[in-house]
Scaffold this motif. Structure first.
Motif, PDB file in Angstrom:
ATOM      1  N   TYR A  39      -3.315   1.302  -3.831  1.00 38.20           N
ATOM      2  CA  TYR A  39      -2.559   0.102  -4.178  1.00 38.20           C
ATOM      3  C   TYR A  39      -2.866  -0.223  -5.636  1.00 38.20           C
ATOM      4  N   ILE A  97       0.863  -1.180   0.000  1.00 36.96           N
ATOM      5  CA  ILE A  97       0.000   0.000   0.000  1.00 36.96           C
ATOM      6  C   ILE A  97       0.900   1.231   0.000  1.00 36.96           C
ATOM      7  N   PRO A 121      -2.064  -7.168   2.898  1.00 34.50           N
ATOM      8  CA  PRO A 121      -0.925  -6.291   2.622  1.00 34.50           C
ATOM      9  C   PRO A 121       0.255  -6.640   3.515  1.00 34.50           C
TER      10      PRO A 121
END
Length: 513
Positions: free
Chosen positions: A270, A258, A404
């Motif tokens: 992202y 991100i 993430p």
């Protein structure tokens, strides 16, 4: 040795930085962005002053580093997205430029949301409407400044205008224009039906030909060379919407990273190989790497609020710091460190320039009491900005296909150890900072190095020119207190939601007085 210049036209500063082919920054020159506020909600720039500022910083960085103009192999330009910069049929700026923090067109967006126009447009653009997007501003101009509207020759975004002044070639780079409601994201081309939906179909012929970020889009003209100190014929690449430039400089070329930028705008994004078309995120646009879409949640609600706090509420601290050879930001960081996360500080809503919850929401300190000092308020500013980023982040997380692994952070918060740690704690994810003093300018230099053949591709250039710095792990012991504070932040938003329209009526009443 060949060098690359990145020009970054932000909401508060105009910068030129120069890099070698390893991404090492050799110098930077900057001047403050001169914003004009002719009326409440209006934020503009004199386009000739803006061009002068770019010439000034290019000359400045060449003089500062002693690098000769003929050693500059390429130039890239990035700038804030949204807003509007118009070139007239009389071959001069049609009016002042409009910066992305401008809110004059909010009524058009409200109407388009209510009458179904936004829903119809979303099928093609894959993005929700924003008050500062060119389509809304053009609709406002058509009604309020018809003569200026009729005079439009080219519709530019910020950095595309500067590139035009450098090269004399009108081009529209896709990372910007795909986020402006001009393009059909399914075809990657302009869509006349979108212009018709917004009642600005006359603008079809004013949209410049599209180009890529790392495509040579023109060459420095003799006139621009004389103004900027550059060599005539130096290649200028398409460049970027600045949030793409920062993502590139941060090495965000994988879907499990991100990118968070804490600048004037709160940028949270992202990349993904398919657009999110169910309406859960604010924006899909085309990323600088053509196989990806950029999935974005953003608002003008970030570190620009801290700049205001320092300028307006700490003027003598700023002056004393300068006299002592210190940075006022270091002092504020020390203040914030002195107040523990467990301490109750006012809830700060970072809506000085815009909001991500209501078009008329205003900045606020909620919960001040007699024991609070400016140190408590400084922490509340840091926390409120972090919470606003989390508000956007949660929408992104709901659409990610994989967990993430980290957030790559740039902007003002990344330069502060205490603030970067707060971001890690509030987001509950590792924060990786980027070894780039000027990330936007570095992204431009990467594109220039790729386009002029120093590297085989943009990905190759990124691998050689970006460096990830320290990693900051979230403090699990603070997860509960920040969750509780964030819950109060969100409840504050809910409680005040019915107030903003009434407050806006008073603003408009004051304008008429």
């Amino acid at each position: 040795m060949k060098y690359y210049i990145g020009l970054d036209n932000g909401g508060t500063t105009t910068k030129a930085a120069i890099f070698d082919n390893t991404g090492r920054q050799l110098g930077c020159c900057s001047v403050a962005t001169a914003a004009l506020t002719p009326r409440p909600e209006f934020v503009e720039r004199d386009m000739e002053e803006m061009w002068d500022a770019n010439c000034q910083v290019v000359r400045g960085v060449l003089e500062q580093t002693g690098i000769a103009a003929q050693e500059v192999a390429g130039i890239g330009v990035c700038g804030h997205g949204k807003g509007l910069y118009l070139w007239g049929k009389d071959d001069r700026p049609a009016r002042n430029g409009i910066i992305s923090t401008d809110n004059r067109a909010y009524r058009y967006v409200e109407r388009w949301k209510a009458d179904g126009t936004e829903e119809k447009a979303f099928e093609r653009s894959c993005q929700h409407l924003m008050n500062c997007q060119p389509v809304a501003l053009l609709a406002w101009l058509k009604e309020h400044e018809p003569e200026n509207y009729k005079n439009i020759k080219y519709v530019f975004e910020c950095k595309d205008y500067i590139r035009f002044r450098l090269t004399g070639s009108a081009r529209a780079e896709i990372t910007d224009y795909s986020g402006a409601h001009f393009m059909n994201l399914k075809t990657g081309e302009y869509d006349p039906e979108l212009l018709r939906l917004f009642g600005i179909e006359e603008m079809e012929g004013a949209l410049p030909p599209l180009c890529r970020a790392d495509e040579i889009a023109g060459y420095v003209t003799r006139e621009a060379a004389d103004r900027c100190g550059l060599k005539e014929g130096t290649p200028v690449v398409g460049g970027f919407f600045d949030i793409n430039a920062c993502a590139v400089a941060s090495g965000v070329i994988y879907p499990d990273l991100i990118c968070m930028i804490a600048g004037t705008w709160s940028i949270n994004e992202y990349i993904r190989k398919e657009a999110v078309v169910d309406g859960r995120v604010q924006m899909n646009s085309l990323f600088a790497l053509p196989q990806y879409y950029l999935i974005e949640e953003s608002s003008a609600t970030s570190a620009g609020n801290n700049e205001w706090f320092i300028s307006q509420l700490l003027p003598e601290v700023k002056k004393e710091a300068k006299a002592a050879g210190k940075s006022v930001y270091e002092i504020v960081n020390e203040w914030v460190s002195e107040i523990s996360p467990q301490t109750f500080v006012p809830v700060f809503l970072p809506f000085l320039m815009a909001s991500n919850v209501h078009p008329n929401a205003k900045a606020s300190f909620v919960g001040l009491n007699v024991s609070h000092t400016r140190k408590h308020m400084a922490r509340s500013v840091y926390e409120g900005i972090a919470f606003c980023h989390r508000y956007h982040l949660e929408k992104l997380l709901a659409t990610m296909e994989q967990e993430p692994r980290a957030i790559r952070l740039s902007g003002g918060a990344a330069k502060s150890a205490v603030w970067a740690q707060m971001f890690a704690d509030v987001m509950k994810l590792p924060i990786e900072t980027v070894e780039a003093e000027e990330a936007g300018a570095l992204g431009c230099a990467i594109a220039a190095a790729s386009a002029t053949g120093a590297y085989a591709s943009m990905e190759d250039a990124i691998s050689h020119m970006t460096v990830v710095g320290r990693t900051i792990a979230p403090n699990q012991e603070l997860a509960d207190i920040y969750d509780r504070k964030y819950a109060v932040y969100k409840k504050t938003l809910t409680c005040l939601d019915g107030l903003w329209d009434e407050m806006q009526k008073l603003v408009e009443l004051g304008e008429q007085a």
